[in-house]
Design an enzyme around this catalytic site. Structure first.
Site, PDB file in Angstrom:
ATOM      1  N   GLU A  12      -6.668  -6.662  15.603  1.00 23.72           N
ATOM      2  CA  GLU A  12      -7.828  -6.990  14.755  1.00 23.72           C
ATOM      3  C   GLU A  12      -7.699  -8.360  14.088  1.00 23.72           C
ATOM      4  OE1 GLU A  12      -8.536  -3.690  12.093  1.00 23.72           O
ATOM      5  OE2 GLU A  12      -9.467  -2.522  13.680  1.00 23.72           O
ATOM      6  N   GLU A  27      -9.455   2.193  19.304  1.00 27.63           N
ATOM      7  CA  GLU A  27      -9.203   3.071  18.153  1.00 27.63           C
ATOM      8  C   GLU A  27     -10.521   3.715  17.747  1.00 27.63           C
ATOM      9  OE1 GLU A  27      -7.512   1.041  14.803  1.00 27.63           O
ATOM     10  OE2 GLU A  27      -5.980   0.045  15.992  1.00 27.63           O
TER      11      GLU A  27
HETATM   12  C1  GLA Z   1      -7.703  -0.421  11.865  1.00 23.76           C
HETATM   13  C2  GLA Z   1      -6.289  -0.768  12.271  1.00 23.76           C
HETATM   14  C3  GLA Z   1      -5.382   0.421  12.339  1.00 23.76           C
HETATM   15  C4  GLA Z   1      -5.640   1.350  11.179  1.00 23.76           C
HETATM   16  C5  GLA Z   1      -7.088   1.753  11.152  1.00 23.76           C
HETATM   17  C6  GLA Z   1      -7.433   2.745  10.051  1.00 23.76           C
HETATM   18  O1  GLA Z   1      -8.506  -0.134  12.914  1.00 23.76           O
HETATM   19  O2  GLA Z   1      -6.257  -1.432  13.510  1.00 23.76           O
HETATM   20  O3  GLA Z   1      -4.052  -0.039  12.309  1.00 23.76           O
HETATM   21  O4  GLA Z   1      -5.300   0.701   9.978  1.00 23.76           O
HETATM   22  O5  GLA Z   1      -7.864   0.609  10.940  1.00 23.76           O
HETATM   23  O6  GLA Z   1      -8.790   3.106  10.062  1.00 23.76           O
END
Ligand code: GLA
Ligand code: GLA
Length: 692
Positions: free
Chosen positions: A181, A330
């Site tokens: 991210e 994710e």
């Molecule tokens: C993001 C991060 C993860 C985690 C999630 C929690 O997507 O990439 O490591 O912290 O948020 O929602």
């Protein structure tokens, strides 16, 4: 996915895999030695570094029983991988990957660069990023690194290289996620100097920069590149946009630094991706993602429930980065820990959301995270297995998705989304509107969704792409709020209309040029001649104004553009009713046929019913038809097409049970049998194959 042109690596991989398969019983294709991952993958984020190795088998067994075939590992494990500079400890990761493979589970490796170890930032404090307030970040959280710092890049490249050398030919490693991210910029003096160099390369001379930014305004004229500041909110619009473009290029080179060494040391079979964040606009994703093999995003609802339109448009946005299938790297197992209220999705909603993703072109849905860490900032986040190591209630639903994917995978293998309608999306335009909203409630993403929702309901498939993307395949192209229009983008749109396409421009379109300066013609700037009309004046609205015409009587909110029709063949589709006097009786939407093509301009932010009528008109006049045929409101249809024809995914997001009659007999892939109609409860899912 996969990459080409590296036969020797491939050969090594095949030998490796052949050797490995003697030891490890995994599913094999008859003609190839590599173990083959299922076409539709259920996955989870797993952090073996947080648990004793003696526990791994129990976790992997529970995953296997749920139908999970992919784990993403490693993306925050730098302190375990390299406990002190140059001391690489990767044996544990090797063992984790091998043990996962014994359970039929493939691995995606995340490079750990979103979380540098404490020794690193202590030894090289210049690798810590600086906030806009001039404060250096500290250790103890994550994303504390400086994305432009050469020393950080050197260390990041080394750890990525170590990983690639060790696992680049491992047949159980499907691919790579670079970092995690991308988001946090740095405003330190060195990054500022890089920005000034970047400006010099782009603008050539200060005279050129001064002219294009109109720096005569407020005595902003620069006589030395070093005078140019970083501004992120209130500065000169040309400066603001340039900083964003610099940030985008810097993320691109940050990524390339790792990408090059992974490519050089890995099989072509292994993809390289990163995980983006839907509508997040910190950088231009078209700039950054173009170098990757696969687009992937992290799909979180946060507070509330899934909004199929806004979330669906984000899936389509992600698919549009490389214009092919993507991954959900994710997504939330029920709930998150960072929203105002971290409510859980309802029973069945997680499964509906997974199928919603697959419908939009996802080939993998992966849950963050498998099991709660025993400490750390995310103790409250939703999981599949609790801190105690036993399944939470949602586990049964995850398992159901695993069963679904096993059944539907073979039918969906090789299928992709194809659309007759595209929505154009531009970061330049979103930023330009965000910096000068003119109406504080004006949200450019909401504007996009206001068009997306009714258009998708009719067409049942939609692409979201950059304004420079090829357009000839589309019957209808809609550009809501294309505020910044470069000459190259304008040329692409003009070509599309001339070739017989229908372009619809939404409110605030084509006001700015490539430097975020005003066009020297009224909106829509270089498209005025084709439109045969223009925007005479824009008005920010406190109260909605009435509109009436071919699309019925309704309201426009937040923004109203007074249009004029110069040429006789321009048709006025909708007019304003009585409001501020200026707008009364004036055109709100106009259209004109241009050869076989057509151009339409909509100057008002229409209410839902009027927008639905507008969408019906747009699709009718452009010859766009629903992919499957009409379905009850609240039921979503997602077609995917492959060698054997169409596969339709249906999800019921309406509050009640719905029966959908099908245009022909279809195979019900999940429930079994040949059907002429299917009945779905709330969050019910059907996968229908037209040809088997
Ligand atoms: C993001 C991060 C993860 C985690 C999630 C929690 O997507 O990439 O490591 O912290 O948020 O929602
Ligand atoms: C003030 C300033 C002007 C201009 C106007 C805009 O009056 O003096 O330069 O910025 O506001 O309303």
């Amino acid at each position: 996915m996969g990459r080409t042109g590296r036969k020797s690596w491939l050969w090594v991989a095949v030998c490796f895999a052949a050797a490995a398969t003697l030891l490890i019983p995994v599913k094999l294709q008859t003609e190839a030695a590599d173990p083959v991952a299922p076409p539709l993958l259920l996955g989870t984020a797993w952090y073996p570094e947080q648990w004793p190795e003696s526990r791994w088998d129990a976790d992997l067994t529970l995953m296997q029983q749920a139908g999970i075939h992919m784990v993403r590992v490693g993306e925050f494990a730098w302190s375990r991988m390299e406990p002190s500079e140059g001391q690489y400890h990767l044996g544990w990761l090797d063992r984790a990957i091998a043990m996962a493979a014994e359970h039929g589970i493939f691995t995606v490796i995340g490079t750990p660069t979103a979380a540098p170890p404490a020794w690193l930032t202590q030894k090289y404090p210049e690798t810590l990023r600086m906030g806009e307030d001039g404060r250096r970040a500290e250790h103890g959280n994550r994303q504390q690194f400086n994305f432009a710092n050469p020393k950080y890049r050197e260390l990041a490249r080394k750890i990525a290289e170590q990983l690639a050398k060790r696992f680049g030919h491992n047949p159980h490693v499907l691919g790579w996620q670079i970092d995690n991210e991308y988001a946090a910029e740095s405003y330190d003096p060195d990054t500022k100097a890089q920005f000034q160099q970047w400006l010099k390369a782009r603008y050539g001379t200060l005279d050129n920069l001064n002219a294009r930014w109109t720096t005569a305004y407020w005595s902003q004229t620069y006589s030395d590149w070093n005078q140019i500041p970083i501004e992120t909110h209130y500065g000169n619009p040309g400066l603001l946009l340039s900083w964003k473009r610099f940030v985008s290029d810097t993320w691109r080179s940050y990524q390339k630094n790792q990408l090059d060494v992974i490519r050089a040391n890995s099989d072509a079979r292994q993809f390289i991706t990163t995980n983006t964040m839907g509508w997040f606009d910190g950088y231009d994703h078209y700039t950054v993602i173009q170098d990757l093999d696969l687009a992937a995003w992290d799909d979180y609802v946060g507070e509330g429930h899934l909004d199929p339109a806004r979330n669906g448009a984000a899936h389509d946005l992600t698919r549009g980065f490389l214009r092919k299938n993507f991954w959900v790297m994710e997504t939330q197992p029920g709930f998150v820990n960072w929203a105002a209220v971290n409510n859980s999705l309802d029973k069945g909603e997680v499964r509906a959301m997974a199928w919603h993703a697959v419908g939009h072109g996802a080939d993998t849905v992966s849950y963050w995270q498998w099991r709660s860490a025993l400490n750390g900032q995310e103790e409250y986040h939703g999981v599949i297995v609790g801190a105690d190591g036993t399944p939470v209630p949602l586990y049964s639903e995850i398992k159901q998705i695993g069963n679904d994917f096993a059944k539907a995978g073979p039918v969906l293998e090789g299928t992709t989304v194809k659309s007759e309608v595209a929505i154009l999306h531009s970061y330049d335009s979103r930023w330009a509107i965000e910096w000068q909203k003119h109406n504080r409630q004006y949200d450019p993403v909401a504007e996009i969704v206001s068009y997306y929702k009714p258009l998708r309901a009719i067409s049942q498939s939609l692409d979201v792409i950059a304004p420079t993307a090829p357009l000839s395949q589309y019957k209808l192209v809609v550009a809501p709020g294309l505020n910044v229009l470069s000459d190259a983008e304008a040329a692409n749109l003009i070509k599309y209309i001339r070739q017989g396409g229908h372009l619809v421009l939404g409110q605030r379109s084509a006001m700015k040029n490539v430097d975020n300066g005003l066009q020297t013609e009224r909106q829509p700037g270089p498209l005025v001649d084709l439109l045969g009309g223009r925007v005479e004046q824009f008005y920010a609205l406190v109260d909605p104004v009435p509109v009436e015409g071919d699309w019925g009587s309704g309201q426009g909110k937040l923004w109203a553009e007074l249009l004029s029709a110069k040429d006789n063949d321009v048709k006025v589709l909708e007019k304003y009713g009585k409001s501020n006097g200026w707008l009364d009786g004036q055109p709100a939407a106009i259209t004109r046929k241009v050869g076989k093509g057509r151009i339409t301009y909509i100057g008002a932010w229409l209410d839902d019913a009027t927008m639905a009528a507008a969408a019906k008109w747009m699709t009718d006049v452009s010859g766009v038809k629903p992919a499957l045929g009409p379905v009850p409101e609240g039921v979503e249809v997602y077609p995917r097409y492959g060698r054997h024809g169409a596969v339709y995914i249906l999800v019921n997001f309406s509050k009640t049970e719905q029966t959908i009659s099908l245009p022909s007999q279809m195979q019900d892939v999940l429930a079994g049998g040949i059907k002429r109609s299917v009945t779905l409860p709330l969050y019910g899912v059907a996968v229908l194959s037209a040809s088997r």
